[in-house]
Design a protein around this motif. Structure first.
Motif, PDB file in Angstrom:
ATOM      1  N   ALA A  17       0.831  -1.211   0.000  1.00  0.00           N
ATOM      2  CA  ALA A  17       0.000   0.000   0.000  1.00  0.00           C
ATOM      3  C   ALA A  17       0.857   1.249   0.000  1.00  0.00           C
ATOM      4  CB  ALA A  17      -0.935  -0.004   1.206  1.00  0.00           C
ATOM      5  N   LYS A  18       1.962   1.205   0.706  1.00  0.00           N
ATOM      6  CA  LYS A  18       2.886   2.345   0.726  1.00  0.00           C
ATOM      7  C   LYS A  18       3.487   2.564  -0.659  1.00  0.00           C
ATOM      8  CE  LYS A  18       5.495   5.466   2.678  1.00  0.00           C
ATOM      9  NZ  LYS A  18       4.965   6.787   2.807  1.00  0.00           N
ATOM     10  N   LEU A  19       3.752   1.461  -1.385  1.00  0.00           N
ATOM     11  CA  LEU A  19       4.283   1.587  -2.746  1.00  0.00           C
ATOM     12  C   LEU A  19       3.219   2.086  -3.719  1.00  0.00           C
ATOM     13  CD1 LEU A  19       6.398  -1.688  -2.940  1.00  0.00           C
ATOM     14  CD2 LEU A  19       7.249   0.646  -2.698  1.00  0.00           C
ATOM     15  N   VAL A  20       1.967   1.664  -3.519  1.00  0.00           N
ATOM     16  CA  VAL A  20       0.867   2.087  -4.388  1.00  0.00           C
ATOM     17  C   VAL A  20       0.538   3.556  -4.164  1.00  0.00           C
ATOM     18  CG1 VAL A  20      -1.611   1.769  -4.836  1.00  0.00           C
ATOM     19  CG2 VAL A  20      -0.127  -0.216  -4.598  1.00  0.00           C
ATOM     20  N   MET A  21       0.607   3.988  -2.910  1.00  0.00           N
ATOM     21  CA  MET A  21       0.289   5.376  -2.563  1.00  0.00           C
ATOM     22  C   MET A  21       1.523   6.056  -1.967  1.00  0.00           C
ATOM     23  SD  MET A  21      -3.484   5.178  -0.900  1.00  0.00           S
ATOM     24  CE  MET A  21      -3.571   6.953  -0.792  1.00  0.00           C
ATOM     25  N   PRO A  22       2.502   6.381  -2.820  1.00  0.00           N
ATOM     26  CA  PRO A  22       3.705   7.015  -2.272  1.00  0.00           C
ATOM     27  C   PRO A  22       3.396   8.402  -1.734  1.00  0.00           C
ATOM     28  CG  PRO A  22       3.760   7.062  -4.656  1.00  0.00           C
ATOM     29  CD  PRO A  22       2.536   6.287  -4.258  1.00  0.00           C
ATOM     30  N   GLY A  23       4.267   8.868  -0.911  1.00  0.00           N
ATOM     31  CA  GLY A  23       4.103  10.196  -0.348  1.00  0.00           C
ATOM     32  C   GLY A  23       4.428  10.172   1.128  1.00  0.00           C
ATOM     33  N   LYS A  24       4.467  11.340   1.694  1.00  0.00           N
ATOM     34  CA  LYS A  24       4.791  11.456   3.109  1.00  0.00           C
ATOM     35  C   LYS A  24       3.545  11.167   3.925  1.00  0.00           C
ATOM     36  CE  LYS A  24       6.885  14.613   6.385  1.00  0.00           C
ATOM     37  NZ  LYS A  24       7.930  13.808   6.926  1.00  0.00           N
ATOM     38  N   ASP A  25       3.643  10.139   4.736  1.00  0.00           N
ATOM     39  CA  ASP A  25       2.532   9.776   5.610  1.00  0.00           C
ATOM     40  C   ASP A  25       2.799  10.287   7.009  1.00  0.00           C
ATOM     41  OD1 ASP A  25       0.991   8.331   3.790  1.00  0.00           O
ATOM     42  OD2 ASP A  25       2.231   6.560   4.068  1.00  0.00           O
ATOM     43  N   ILE A  35      -1.648   0.088   9.350  1.00  0.00           N
ATOM     44  CA  ILE A  35      -2.814   0.303   8.487  1.00  0.00           C
ATOM     45  C   ILE A  35      -2.956  -0.869   7.519  1.00  0.00           C
ATOM     46  CG2 ILE A  35      -3.705   1.748   6.606  1.00  0.00           C
ATOM     47  CD1 ILE A  35      -2.691   4.167   8.203  1.00  0.00           C
ATOM     48  N   GLY A  36      -1.850  -1.431   7.070  1.00  0.00           N
ATOM     49  CA  GLY A  36      -1.894  -2.611   6.214  1.00  0.00           C
ATOM     50  C   GLY A  36      -2.519  -3.805   6.915  1.00  0.00           C
ATOM     51  N   LEU A  72      -7.602   1.899   0.961  1.00  0.00           N
ATOM     52  CA  LEU A  72      -8.777   2.631   1.428  1.00  0.00           C
ATOM     53  C   LEU A  72      -8.517   3.258   2.803  1.00  0.00           C
ATOM     54  CD1 LEU A  72     -11.860   3.204   0.877  1.00  0.00           C
ATOM     55  CD2 LEU A  72     -12.273   1.181   2.267  1.00  0.00           C
ATOM     56  N   LEU A  73      -7.976   2.469   3.712  1.00  0.00           N
ATOM     57  CA  LEU A  73      -7.687   2.999   5.055  1.00  0.00           C
ATOM     58  C   LEU A  73      -6.573   4.039   5.027  1.00  0.00           C
ATOM     59  CD1 LEU A  73      -7.899  -0.119   7.385  1.00  0.00           C
ATOM     60  CD2 LEU A  73      -9.530   1.738   7.144  1.00  0.00           C
ATOM     61  N   LEU A  74      -5.549   3.816   4.207  1.00  0.00           N
ATOM     62  CA  LEU A  74      -4.458   4.777   4.112  1.00  0.00           C
ATOM     63  C   LEU A  74      -4.948   6.111   3.566  1.00  0.00           C
ATOM     64  CD1 LEU A  74      -1.445   5.289   4.517  1.00  0.00           C
ATOM     65  CD2 LEU A  74      -1.054   4.346   2.247  1.00  0.00           C
ATOM     66  N   ALA A  75      -5.813   6.073   2.556  1.00  0.00           N
ATOM     67  CA  ALA A  75      -6.379   7.315   2.005  1.00  0.00           C
ATOM     68  C   ALA A  75      -7.222   8.037   3.057  1.00  0.00           C
ATOM     69  CB  ALA A  75      -7.214   7.013   0.770  1.00  0.00           C
ATOM     70  N   MET A  79      -6.452  11.741   4.720  1.00  0.00           N
ATOM     71  CA  MET A  79      -7.450  12.832   4.698  1.00  0.00           C
ATOM     72  C   MET A  79      -7.717  13.355   6.104  1.00  0.00           C
ATOM     73  SD  MET A  79     -10.199  11.974   1.671  1.00  0.00           S
ATOM     74  CE  MET A  79     -11.044  10.746   2.632  1.00  0.00           C
ATOM     75  N   LEU A  80      -7.847  12.456   7.073  1.00  0.00           N
ATOM     76  CA  LEU A  80      -8.103  12.891   8.445  1.00  0.00           C
ATOM     77  C   LEU A  80      -6.924  13.644   9.033  1.00  0.00           C
ATOM     78  CD1 LEU A  80      -9.907   9.768   9.934  1.00  0.00           C
ATOM     79  CD2 LEU A  80     -10.886  12.020   9.491  1.00  0.00           C
ATOM     80  N   LYS A  81      -5.727  13.167   8.789  1.00  0.00           N
ATOM     81  CA  LYS A  81      -4.537  13.839   9.334  1.00  0.00           C
ATOM     82  C   LYS A  81      -4.323  15.187   8.685  1.00  0.00           C
ATOM     83  CE  LYS A  81      -2.316  11.699  12.473  1.00  0.00           C
ATOM     84  NZ  LYS A  81      -2.249  12.245  13.804  1.00  0.00           N
ATOM     85  N   ASN A  82      -4.548  15.266   7.370  1.00  0.00           N
ATOM     86  CA  ASN A  82      -4.355  16.545   6.670  1.00  0.00           C
ATOM     87  C   ASN A  82      -5.419  17.557   7.059  1.00  0.00           C
ATOM     88  OD1 ASN A  82      -2.049  15.732   5.349  1.00  0.00           O
ATOM     89  ND2 ASN A  82      -3.171  14.971   3.570  1.00  0.00           N
ATOM     90  N   ARG A  83      -6.618  17.108   7.353  1.00  0.00           N
ATOM     91  CA  ARG A  83      -7.680  18.012   7.763  1.00  0.00           C
ATOM     92  C   ARG A  83      -7.392  18.610   9.140  1.00  0.00           C
ATOM     93  NH1 ARG A  83     -13.748  16.630   9.056  1.00  0.00           N
ATOM     94  NH2 ARG A  83     -13.213  14.965   9.204  1.00  0.00           N
ATOM     95  N   LYS A  84      -6.796  17.817  10.032  1.00  0.00           N
ATOM     96  CA  LYS A  84      -6.494  18.299  11.373  1.00  0.00           C
ATOM     97  C   LYS A  84      -5.349  19.299  11.358  1.00  0.00           C
ATOM     98  CE  LYS A  84      -8.039  14.328  13.984  1.00  0.00           C
ATOM     99  NZ  LYS A  84      -7.660  13.230  14.875  1.00  0.00           N
ATOM    100  N   THR A  85      -4.413  19.164  10.404  1.00  0.00           N
ATOM    101  CA  THR A  85      -3.270  20.077  10.373  1.00  0.00           C
ATOM    102  C   THR A  85      -3.564  21.359   9.611  1.00  0.00           C
ATOM    103  OG1 THR A  85      -2.361  18.951   8.415  1.00  0.00           O
ATOM    104  CG2 THR A  85      -1.596  18.213  10.590  1.00  0.00           C
ATOM    105  N   SER A  86      -4.629  21.396   8.803  1.00  0.00           N
ATOM    106  CA  SER A  86      -4.908  22.630   8.063  1.00  0.00           C
ATOM    107  C   SER A  86      -5.849  23.529   8.786  1.00  0.00           C
ATOM    108  CB  SER A  86      -5.506  22.374   6.701  1.00  0.00           C
ATOM    109  OG  SER A  86      -5.758  21.112   6.330  1.00  0.00           O
TER     110      SER A  86
END
Length: 86
Positions: A17-25, A35-36, A72-75, A79-86
């Motif tokens: 899942a980390k390879l499918v959805m790269p980026g800073k988690d 999460i996996g 699905l859970l990683l996405a 979204m939840l983490k990014n919403r809390k930081t913005s």
């Protein structure tokens, strides 16, 4: 599959899942692996609800379902983490 099998599959799925959805988690690779594991359970549960049946071992279908649950859970987590930081 037994619970130990889902956990082992979940570890593998977390990395995929980390390879499918790269980026800073938020939380790093360890949170992604957790999460996996949860995604393997969620994917298996959703698959059972949709009538695909249970999985009896490591197979391609189980891997796809687990990766789908983990992505699905990683996405959702992102979204939840990014919403809390913005």
């Amino acid at each position: 599959m037994g619970i130990i099998s889902w956990i082992v599959l979940g570890l593998i799925v977390g990395v995929i899942a980390k390879l499918v959805m790269p980026g800073k988690d938020p939380g790093g690779i360890f949170v992604t692996i957790l999460i996996g594991i949860a995604g393997a359970f969620v994917g298996g549960f959703i698959s059972s609800l949709l009538g695909f049946g249970s999985f009896s071992g490591f197979n391609f279908k189980g891997l796809l379902v687990s990766v789908g649950g983990a992505v699905l859970l990683l996405a959702a987590y992102r979204m939840l983490k990014n919403r809390k930081t913005s």
